[in-house]
Design an enzyme around this catalytic site. Structure first.
Site, PDB file in Angstrom:
ATOM      1  N   PRO A 123       0.842  -1.197   0.000  1.00  0.00           N
ATOM      2  CG  PRO A 123      -0.668  -1.537   1.737  1.00  0.00           C
ATOM      3  CD  PRO A 123       0.650  -2.009   1.212  1.00  0.00           C
ATOM      4  CE  LYS A 124       2.434   7.501  -3.525  1.00  0.00           C
ATOM      5  NZ  LYS A 124       2.241   8.489  -2.437  1.00  0.00           N
ATOM      6  CD1 TRP A 125       2.732   2.292   3.626  1.00  0.00           C
ATOM      7  CD2 TRP A 125       1.542   2.872   5.427  1.00  0.00           C
ATOM      8  NE1 TRP A 125       2.418   1.138   4.304  1.00  0.00           N
ATOM      9  CE2 TRP A 125       1.688   1.471   5.422  1.00  0.00           C
ATOM     10  CE3 TRP A 125       0.823   3.474   6.466  1.00  0.00           C
ATOM     11  CZ2 TRP A 125       1.146   0.652   6.400  1.00  0.00           C
ATOM     12  CZ3 TRP A 125       0.289   2.661   7.456  1.00  0.00           C
ATOM     13  CH2 TRP A 125       0.448   1.275   7.417  1.00  0.00           C
ATOM     14  CG  ASP A 149      -1.585   8.365  -1.729  1.00  0.00           C
ATOM     15  OD1 ASP A 149      -0.918   7.366  -1.409  1.00  0.00           O
ATOM     16  OD2 ASP A 149      -1.099   9.502  -1.854  1.00  0.00           O
ATOM     17  N   GLY A 150      -2.958   4.617  -2.997  1.00  0.00           N
ATOM     18  CA  GLY A 150      -2.566   3.783  -4.113  1.00  0.00           C
ATOM     19  C   GLY A 150      -1.729   2.595  -3.700  1.00  0.00           C
TER      20      GLY A 150
END
Length: 354
Positions: free
Chosen positions: A32-34, A179-180
């Site tokens: 996951p994009k933190w 967010d991605g």
């Protein structure tokens, strides 16, 4: 104290945009994009040093991380990761920004009230062994082993080699503030300052009221610099939520004529009683916050990548005008996304262990 393989500062490895999660028959690790502050942690067994993405020391702003990581990290390491703050609904970048404050007393107060967490996703050195030339597959395996047993404020990012699971995360984790997805080649060495990873970011759309605009710098009365966007809350109050400036210079000149019939000096128009683009904040000091009111009658569709509280985190991209859409239908409800249960459990577990 163990001599580390290298000393700060070091540029972190970066990511470039991609349109989709890569497949390619394996060879990728997905995370996951933190949404936080990119941070390198240097721990020599005695002292902890936090370095920001722009190579500055960060420790004074996060004393709870310095003391907490010193206590919980089992071995001297250099880690790459993200500093985040976890709110009730997931990651909260607004709360994280509040932690950067010049007053020592305020820093101490906030460190207790809204403590930060360090999320690790890469191991650059273990003791005096430099791992930057080693493949990411080995660095990741050793990261898991070197941090086994570490507790809050430390957490390991979730990761998977399963593209389908990564795609599922991309869809469902957005509500928790991610967010991605980040994609990393398992064979890659660590490349400081190079955009060697891939980031696949959310792209959502929203219909917004155009309630104001700013002129293009040096082209007042000739070209519009940005459209100011608004959404209605549950009480029917229009609030400023962001802007869009994704126009060619020719289009910006055309907007001057298009907006002219809607211009007004009436304080009841524009954003009325809601939050306005000129509302003071500690981020706007010294900036030109002048803007021009429009009657709230125009609606446009914009695309955006992320929300920060009740505003767009970054500038949005204009998609089209929506003459078919009543302005009063442009509400916050179209942005509602629920946090998935398993991410809530992860965030709750980190808070509980803290």
């Amino acid at each position: 104290m163990t001599p580390l393989a290298f000393q700060p500062p070091l540029e972190p490895m970066l990511a470039k945009n991609a349109d989709a999660i890569p497949d390619g028959g394996g060879g990728w690790l997905y995370e996951p994009k933190w949404d936080g502050f990119r941070t390198l942690v240097y721990f020599d067994g005695d002292e902890v040093y936090l370095q920001s993405r722009d190579l500055k020391p960060m420790g004074r702003y996060f004393p709870e991380l310095v003391s907490g990581l010193r206590e919980t990290l089992p071995t001297p390491v250099i880690l790459d990761g993200e500093v985040v703050v976890m709110g009730a609904a997931g990651l909260d970048f607004g709360l994280l920004q509040m932690r950067i404050h010049p007053a020592e007393s305020r820093i101490r107060k906030l460190s207790a009230e809204i403590p930060a967490t360090f999320v690790a996703f890469d191991l650059l050195a273990e003791g005096d062994e430099d791992l930057r030339t080693h493949p990411f597959e080995e660095r990741h395996r050793r990261l898991l082993a070197a941090t086994e047993g570490a507790a809050a404020p430390f957490v390991l990012t979730p990761s998977t080699e399963d593209r389908d699971l990564a795609q599922d995360w991309f869809t469902r984790f957005e509500g928790a503030g991610f967010d991605g997805v980040i994609a990393k080649r398992l064979s890659d060495r660590y490349q400081p300052g190079v955009r060697a990873m891939l980031k696949i970011k959310h792209l959502r759309t929203a219909d917004c009221v155009v309630a104001g605009f700013r002129w293009q710098a040096k082209y007042e009365d000739e070209a519009v610099g940005s459209l100011l966007l608004g959404l209605y809350d549950d009480a029917g109050v229009l609030h400023h939520v962001g802007h869009t400036s994704s126009f060619t210079m020719a289009k910006k000149r055309e907007l001057t004529a298009l907006l002219a019939p809607y211009r007004t000096e009436d304080d009841a128009d524009g954003f009325g009683g809601g939050r306005t683009p000129g509302a003071p904040s500690r981020w706007s000091s010294g900036k030109d916050v002048a803007w021009n009111r429009l009657r709230p009658e125009l609606v446009c569709e914009v695309s955006f990548d992320h929300l920060q509280g009740d505003r767009f985190r970054h500038g949005t991209t204009f998609q089209r005008w929506r003459p078919d859409k009543p302005p009063e239908d442009c509400t916050y409800s179209q942005l509602d996304v629920a946090a998935p249960a398993e991410l809530r459990e992860l965030l709750d577990d980190v808070r509980d262990r803290g």
